[in-house]
Design a protein around this motif. Structure first.
Motif, PDB file in Angstrom:
ATOM      1  N   THR A  90     -73.975  44.566   0.492  1.00  0.00           N
ATOM      2  CA  THR A  90     -74.386  43.622   1.345  1.00  0.00           C
ATOM      3  C   THR A  90     -74.807  44.127   2.633  1.00  0.00           C
ATOM      4  O   THR A  90     -76.072  43.725   2.782  1.00  0.00           O
ATOM      5  CB  THR A  90     -73.485  42.329   1.310  1.00  0.00           C
ATOM      6  OG1 THR A  90     -72.936  41.807   0.163  1.00  0.00           O
ATOM      7  CG2 THR A  90     -74.251  41.021   2.014  1.00  0.00           C
ATOM      8  N   GLN A 134     -77.761  46.686   2.087  1.00  0.00           N
ATOM      9  CA  GLN A 134     -79.113  46.247   1.899  1.00  0.00           C
ATOM     10  C   GLN A 134     -79.470  45.437   2.995  1.00  0.00           C
ATOM     11  O   GLN A 134     -80.790  45.478   3.191  1.00  0.00           O
ATOM     12  CB  GLN A 134     -79.319  45.210   0.470  1.00  0.00           C
ATOM     13  CG  GLN A 134     -78.370  43.944   0.819  1.00  0.00           C
ATOM     14  CD  GLN A 134     -79.156  42.709   1.133  1.00  0.00           C
ATOM     15  OE1 GLN A 134     -80.253  42.817   1.391  1.00  0.00           O
ATOM     16  NE2 GLN A 134     -78.475  41.902   2.041  1.00  0.00           N
ATOM     17  N   THR A 178     -75.196  40.115  -3.738  1.00  0.00           N
ATOM     18  CA  THR A 178     -74.618  40.295  -2.469  1.00  0.00           C
ATOM     19  C   THR A 178     -73.389  39.282  -2.189  1.00  0.00           C
ATOM     20  O   THR A 178     -73.118  38.623  -3.048  1.00  0.00           O
ATOM     21  CB  THR A 178     -75.684  39.962  -1.466  1.00  0.00           C
ATOM     22  OG1 THR A 178     -76.135  38.550  -1.772  1.00  0.00           O
ATOM     23  CG2 THR A 178     -76.691  40.673  -1.476  1.00  0.00           C
TER      24      THR A 178
END
Lengths: 595, 366
Positions: free
Chosen positions: A96, A99, A261
């Motif tokens: 998470t 990204q 995520t």
């Protein structure tokens, strides 16, 4: 007379107390109940669920050793070095953050040249372009996801064009790249906006002074301009990181569970009714995002804007034939094409897809939006009720968020303790993800809760409208506060000395002078409500309460009309029209969105 | 229902406005320190001082916009310390007019009438016309404020403040945004209207000449304290402190030491200067001597016994139209002389001052 005087005296405080009460019931209580769920088991405090999650390599990757066997870490690091640095897993949280980092980087890379263009060049449509940078804030993210599918998907416009040119196919669907691109779609304009504003506030006289003192153009840029741009850039980057760390519909629609995520996984846990694990996950996520937001607010508070001065002059963008010989201008032209593909492409593809079928032009998808009304099969998602619900919730949100926003603005501009409380109240919802709020609402109001001995349940439409209002009122406040603060305090003092109470002054003098800001804030609130997905998707049930974004997400999954995005694009286009109308109102009235 | 907000207390003094030991603090910084003032009924009272001295804060304390940390405010003898601004019956005029931009001139002037009990209806319309005539703006009622010039806007602001018939008129630098000529015209208008209505008025300005021109009494404010309260002539001729002496008009100040008492004399930089007979001083006292530029006469050798003569050098002259300002140097000090002579001398000159024109600051003017 006395009664009226007391009524006027109490009006603002009462409204403020009501606002705080709404926030308490719809935001603080549900979120705290999620936190409680994570640390209380069978009535006693425990860290076990947190340790379970943090110690699970699935969530935290290699960092899970920190929570399970911290003492073995030095030996583990040595083993890793001896093994020749094999690749390391960072788990769900690691991914998470990764990204979010990539998305932030992409947003900065895409956004910065835009700031340069807008701040330093003059061309037709510059002002329009500048105001268009607010547009992404009001575009529903699930709709943007549909646009990205229509543009970059298997049968998307990009592949159609590449195919027609004989260049083969690209498949970006369910890749990290498309998620990062979609995040850049949202956040690059934020970077552009904040940096442009900072660039425009650079005093040209300072640059000229530096030049007169002997600095070359590059040195003057480095010594005078860059130090003023950096804080704005960092602010934008921090905000982008927070937003993309919490991003939900885009990752859900474009990445699915494969590229989940924390937020998407949290949603999946709720769907599987693993509420306890979801609560634990939500708690960790909230703590992380609150910490990031705190950092952001601390950083923002240290910044001082140096107003006044002369703005740096703008050069003409097009200078006849010479334009083609200037590398900077050619670079900007290439950038322009890229921006067109990234920003206009998805929206145009969505509209194009909505009217084209396998056999050319078709109105079938719009007919489908109407047709499905007839079918009553379970699980079908009827489009018309979704449109009606969205509009009704939007109006309801407006009715609630506008007074809430005005009251908070009034408290903020009056100064004192109430002012600080109001500001804090306002910042908190920014830092908590919509899914966590939705989960909290499910566990409290929707499933029912006991307050002072009374069993209270509030589900469906009411819960959604109030939740939307809580998400939307800060936008009213952001617009109204500067307008109220800009009113000459002597106007207020004059009205008071002429016999008007504080409340009458607000009604007679202040509000009539800031009505455009109120309207712009209202349009924001409406757009936020229309586009809200994260909380709504958890609260929407049955025909009565699902909205356009929720229906849209179901259509993406429902390929009953073949491998076509048709119904989704048709619904997306409707959503685009409604939010674009809100944007027009905001733009006309000089609405603002400053984080 | 019971009303916890106190109504005005019964009369305790007959002053139009009285401040008793008012202290105002802004986040720990004292803006006004223990200020007491009494403004007579119908008096035109001016607070004058440099910016940031506390004069506007004083006015705002009377209007109820600032809450004093300690002290009491009385209007027309009644205690108003705890009353909200809208219940004090004061009319306020600000520097930047503060007309409501979304209302016409008529609506602006009528605004304060809405809160009278009972509301007036037709009488209100008449009242507005009456006030517009009073400020010489009859027939302008339907205009928008932005269509008016600065001076016109200020007249409307004055009419608006007076419309509800306040007990006190408070004017906060009302002329500072206007150009010099208009300022002088409008200050006459304000004074005339004040006289006509006989309304107790407190006027705030940083312009000492305006203060002297318009007021019954002047209070000179500095650093949150009142330095002197007196009629304009007294403030000008007999300043009580070094600050007043230097702020109000121009002044030449000398520090000296008293050398004799019968008749009183002092030395300034070794030069003997005769002091006024009335000066109550003892030998050895430090004194400050104030000599206004216009009481120094230039080049005439007055041989009268009660005059002091100084020999000075003219540095340069400024032509003011009706007079000259002559910068001289005497004993290494600069000295200012004002003369209406058509051609003041240059080079080395003799300056003469009548002993009775020298004003002594007690306590060296500290």
């Amino acid at each position: 007379m006395n009664v009226r005087r007391w009524g006027e005296r109490l009006a603002v405080p009462t409204a403020f107390v009501l606002t705080v009460a709404i926030l308490a019931v719809v935001f603080y209580y549900p979120v705290l109940s999620v936190l409680r769920e994570a640390v209380v088991r069978a009535g006693s405090l425990t860290a076990a669920p947190l340790v379970d999650v943090l110690g699970d390599p699935f969530y935290t990757g290699v960092a899970h050793h920190l929570f399970t066997a911290p003492l073995s870490i030095p030996a583990g690091v040595l083993d890793w070095i001896r093994a020749g640095f094999p690749s390391v897993e960072f788990g769900l949280f690691g991914f998470t953050a990764f990204q979010a980092f990539l998305s932030t980087l992409a947003s900065v890379v895409v956004g910065l040249p835009g700031a340069y263009l807008l701040a330093r060049f003059e061309f037709r449509g510059r002002r329009t372009l500048r105001s268009l940078t607010i547009l992404p804030f009001v575009l529903p993210s699930i709709m943007v996801a549909v646009g990205f599918l229509a543009m970059f998907g298997q049968n998307g416009l990009l592949n159609d064009i590449l195919g027609a040119l004989g260049l083969g196919q690209v498949n970006l669907l369910f890749t990290l790249e498309i998620i990062v691109l979609a995040h850049a779609f949202y956040n690059a304009p934020l970077v552009t906006r904040l940096v442009t504003t900072a660039w425009e506030s650079v005093d040209a006289r300072r640059v000229e002074t530096a030049r007169a003192l002997g600095a070359g153009p590059f040195r003057a840029f480095r010594d005078i301009v860059v130090p003023q741009l950096l804080p704005a850039l960092l602010t934008a980057a921090l905000l982008t990181f927070v937003f993309t760390f919490l991003s939900f519909p885009i990752v859900l629609a474009l990445g699915g569970l494969r590229l989940a995520t924390v937020e998407v996984w949290l949603y999946a846990r709720v769907q599987d009714l693993e509420l306890a694990e979801a609560a634990t996950l939500g708690t960790i996520e909230t703590v992380l995002s609150l910490a990031l937001t705190y950092l952001y607010l601390r950083y923002e508070a240290r910044q001082t804007t140096t107003g006044g001065g002369t703005t740096l002059p703008r050069r003409a963008l097009a200078v006849g034939w010479k334009t083609l010989r200037d590398p900077v201008r050619i670079g900007l032209a290439v950038y322009g094409v890229g921006v067109l593909v990234l920003f206009v492409g998805p929206l145009v593809s969505m509209i194009v897809e909505s009217v084209t079928g396998p056999n050319g032009l078709t109105g079938a998808y719009y007919e489908f939006l109407l047709n499905q009304q007839a079918t009553t099969a379970a699980g079908t998602t009827k489009p018309l009720p979704a449109i009606a619900n969205s509009l009704a919730f939007g109006v309801g949100t407006l009715a609630l968020a506008v007074p809430m926003g005005i009251v908070v603005s009034v408290m903020v501009t009056r100064g004192g303790t109430g002012s600080r409380l109001a500001e804090t109240l306002m910042s908190a919802p920014l830092a908590v993800s919509g899914v966590v709020v939705g989960l909290g609402l499910l566990q409290t109001l929707v499933f029912g809760t006991t307050i002072a001995g009374y069993r209270v349940t509030a589900g469906g439409a009411l819960a959604i409208v109030v939740a939307h209002a809580v998400a939307a009122y800060p936008f009213v406040t952001r617009n109204v506060t500067p307008a109220l603060a800009g009113i000459d305090s002597q106007l207020v003092d004059s009205a008071r000395s002429l016999g008007a109470s504080r409340f009458r002054t607000l009604l007679d003098v202040e509000l009539p002078l800031v009505w455009t800001a109120v309207l712009a804030g209202g349009a924001f609130a409406f757009a936020i409500s229309i586009g809200e997905f994260d909380t709504t998707v958890l609260l929407a049930e049955g025909v009565e309460s699902y909205t356009m974004p929720v229906a849209l997400e179901r259509y993406i999954g429902n390929r009953s009309l073949g491998p076509s995005l048709g119904p989704a694009t048709a619904m997306g286009t409707v959503l685009l029209l409604v939010t674009a109308a809100s944007f027009l109102v905001i733009e006309r009235l000089g609405g603002r969105w400053e984080p | 229902m019971s009303d916890a907000v106190p109504e005005r207390d019964p009369t305790t003094t007959d002053a139009g406005v009285a401040l008793d030991n008012i202290t105002v603090e802004f986040s720990g910084v004292t803006a006004l320190e223990d200020v007491s003032l009494s403004v007579d009924e119908g008096e035109f009272f001016t607070l004058v001082g440099p910016s940031g001295c506390g004069k506007t804060t004083t006015l705002r304390a009377v209007a109820g916009f600032e809450e004093p940390a300690t002290g009491e405010v009385h209007i027309d003898g009644g205690r108003v310390t705890d009353l909200a601004p809208e219940r004090r019956d004061v009319g306020v005029v600000f520097q930047h007019y503060a007309l409501f931009p979304h209302m016409t001139v008529r609506e602006n002037v009528a605004y304060g009438l809405r809160f009278r009990d009972p509301p007036g209806g037709v009488a209100d319309d008449e009242r507005v016309d009456e006030l517009l005539s009073l400020v010489d703006m009859a027939g302008m009622g339907e205009r928008e404020p932005e269509q008016l010039s600065g001076g016109q806007q200020q007249r409307i602001a004055l009419a608006r403040a007076l419309a509800p018939g306040p007990d006190v008129l408070l004017l906060d630098e009302p002329l500072s945004a206007l150009d010099a000529r208009l300022r002088e015209r409008l200050r006459v208008t304000i004074r005339e209207i004040q006289q006509e209505l006989g309304i107790t008025t407190i006027y705030v300005t940083h312009d000492q000449s305006e203060a002297l021109a318009i007021s019954d009494r002047v209070a000179v404010v500095s650093g949150g304290r009142i330095e002197q309260v007196a009629p304009p002539e007294t403030v000008y001729r007999e300043p009580q402190s070094r600050f007043v002496a230097e702020f109000v008009g121009e002044n030449n100040l000398f520090d000296g030491e008293v050398t004799a008492t019968a008749p009183p004399r002092a030395t300034v930089d070794g030069v003997e200067i005769a002091l006024p007979e009335s000066a109550a001083v003892d030998t050895g006292d430090s004194v400050a001597l104030c000599v206004r530029p216009e009481v120094l006469s230039l080049g005439e050798n007055d041989t009268a016994s009660n005059a002091t003569t100084l020999t000075a050098t003219v540095e340069h002259r400024e032509f003011l139209g009706d007079a000259y300002r002559v910068h001289c140097s005497w004993n290494g000090r600069s000295l200012l002389v004002k003369t209406d002579s058509r051609e003041p001398p240059e080079g080395t000159v003799t300056l003469t001052v009548d002993t009775d024109d020298i004003h002594l600051l007690s306590d060296s003017g500290r």
